[in-house]
Scaffold this active site. Structure first.
Site, PDB file in Angstrom:
ATOM      1  N   GLU A 226      30.818  35.614  42.107  1.00 22.73           N
ATOM      2  CA  GLU A 226      31.695  36.725  42.472  1.00 22.73           C
ATOM      3  C   GLU A 226      32.361  37.365  41.258  1.00 22.73           C
ATOM      4  O   GLU A 226      32.891  36.669  40.387  1.00 22.73           O
ATOM      5  CB  GLU A 226      32.766  36.204  43.438  1.00 22.73           C
ATOM      6  CG  GLU A 226      33.709  37.255  43.970  1.00 22.73           C
ATOM      7  CD  GLU A 226      34.576  36.731  45.106  1.00 22.73           C
ATOM      8  OE1 GLU A 226      35.650  37.308  45.332  1.00 22.73           O
ATOM      9  OE2 GLU A 226      34.174  35.742  45.764  1.00 22.73           O
ATOM     10  N   HIS A 302      36.553  40.673  51.513  1.00 21.45           N
ATOM     11  CA  HIS A 302      37.548  39.987  50.688  1.00 21.45           C
ATOM     12  C   HIS A 302      38.833  39.899  51.496  1.00 21.45           C
ATOM     13  O   HIS A 302      39.260  40.871  52.112  1.00 21.45           O
ATOM     14  CB  HIS A 302      37.794  40.793  49.403  1.00 21.45           C
ATOM     15  CG  HIS A 302      38.823  40.187  48.505  1.00 21.45           C
ATOM     16  ND1 HIS A 302      40.152  40.577  48.512  1.00 21.45           N
ATOM     17  CD2 HIS A 302      38.727  39.206  47.575  1.00 21.45           C
ATOM     18  CE1 HIS A 302      40.820  39.869  47.622  1.00 21.45           C
ATOM     19  NE2 HIS A 302      39.994  39.030  47.045  1.00 21.45           N
TER      20      HIS A 302
END
Length: 388
Positions: A226, A302
């Site tokens: 990520e 997210h």
């Protein structure tokens, strides 16, 4: 029905221990809640992404810039309101804090719409594509301590998260490429070969260092890597995606449909991670989701913040279409921070109780079924922790 007041509530408390990621350590937990009141007595709740002093600055945008633009407007005209506010602020920032502030207001308007329609948010969007949601637990935050101590701590935390029943886990990295590989090796060993783990760099690497760490993550079978590099480096993301086996994920620092169009057209992401409390709220999230799926890029939202943010994302994940469809489709996961967070666990009159659901339901949870977001903050709790 008219909007009569918009209020920001900035909450904060001292955490039991200092935590960090590749950019900083922090000792306080904060949250920025937005309350929109109407003359019909219906109140909507939203949340703006952004901690600490960012939240304090965003409060001024919410109350002193956006509120005067929308007082007297019909809260059901949320798309009209979104475009009016965006157009009036666009000369002063199409990204960043103006969009974070608009996000909290927009989420609150959707909460109002659900309460008016007497429908949960996922029904208002179009219905549930799944009956429950898989959840991954992230922890293993960085701390200002020697690497050997971090390695020992990461081993224990990874095993504990797996034992809690989560379907996968995510770690932070950012101590330097060689030490980060040691940390990743520790986590893989701790959870075993058959359990998904992900690594989040919070854009701390150069492209060459990201390749170095990424190749190690390839060998360890990590599920995604990520934000390996700066969010502006679209060419670097494309190079990493072409050169590594591990899924490249990112997007939490991108805003609105126009920013996301460029990110997706660069073809640098295997997994998109939009942040609804930052990119423009639910109205803009739905447009970004459509863009992601138009580019055949799967989405794992997210999630950071209080129970308002978590509940919002639960509804959005319930309402997300499969990509691709089939008998056994790929499915998104809810991100859950396993570190201390009173603003998630104690804010609501009826808690989300995610950790208990995860333990009892094989790593899965169901979204709140009440009208709108289906949650109600405890005003005494807000008064106790409010700093602005």
């Amino acid at each position: 029905m008219k909007i009569i007041k918009v209020t920001s509530h900035i909450l904060q408390y001292d955490m039991p221990e200092q935590l960090g990621y590749s950019q900083q350590y922090y000792a306080k937990r904060s949250a920025h809640l937005v309350e929109v009141e109407t003359d019909d007595g219906i109140t909507g709740w939203g949340e703006c992404f952004g901690p600490g002093n960012i939240a304090i600055a965003n409060k001024s945008i919410v109350e002193n810039v956006i509120q005067p633009m929308i007082l007297g407007d019909d809260p059901m005209d949320r798309d009209v309101i979104w475009h009016k506010v965006y157009n009036l602020m666009r000369d002063h920032g199409q990204k960043g804090m103006p969009m974070q502030s608009l996000s909290g207001v927009d989420i609150a308007l959707w909460d109002i719409a659900g309460k008016v329609a007497k429908l949960p948010l996922y029904k208002l969007i179009g219905g549930a594509h799944r009956k429950d949601i898989s959840v991954y637990g992230y922890g293993m935050m960085l701390r200002p301590e020697p690497i050997e101590q971090l390695i020992s701590r990461f081993a224990d935390e990874a095993a504990a998260i797996k034992d809690m029943g989560f379907s996968a886990t995510k770690m932070k990295i950012g101590m330097g490429p060689k030490d980060d590989i040691r940390l990743a090796e520790t986590v893989r060993y701790s959870v075993g070969d058959d359990f998904r783990f992900m690594a989040d760099a919070n854009h701390c690497y150069t492209t060459s260092d990201a390749f170095y760490v990424g190749r190690a993550l390839d060998e360890l079978g990590a599920y995604w890597f990520e934000e390996p590099i700066a969010p502006e480096d679209l060419d670097g993301y494309r190079e990493l995606r072409q050169g590594l086996k591990v899924n490249i994920s990112g997007g939490e620092a991108e805003f609105n449909r126009w920013g996301w169009r460029g990110l997706l057209e660069a073809r640098g992401l295997d997994i998109a991670q939009p942040e609804v409390c930052a990119l423009g709220g639910i109205s803009e999230y739905l447009r970004v989701l459509a863009l992601c799926h138009a580019h055949f890029t799967p989405v794992v939202n997210h999630v950071w913040g209080s129970a308002i943010a978590v509940a919002t994302n639960m509804h959005l994940l319930m309402a997300m279409p499969d990509l691709p469809g089939g008998l056994h489709p790929w499915e998104p996961m809810l991100e859950f921070d396993t570190t201390d967070n009173k603003f998630r666990d104690e804010l609501l009159t009826t808690p989300l109780d995610i950790q208990s659901q995860v333990k009892q339901n094989g790593g899965r949870v169901v979204a709140p079924v009440g009208d709108g977001l289906g949650v109600e903050p405890d005003r005494d709790f807000i008064r106790h922790y409010k700093i602005h």
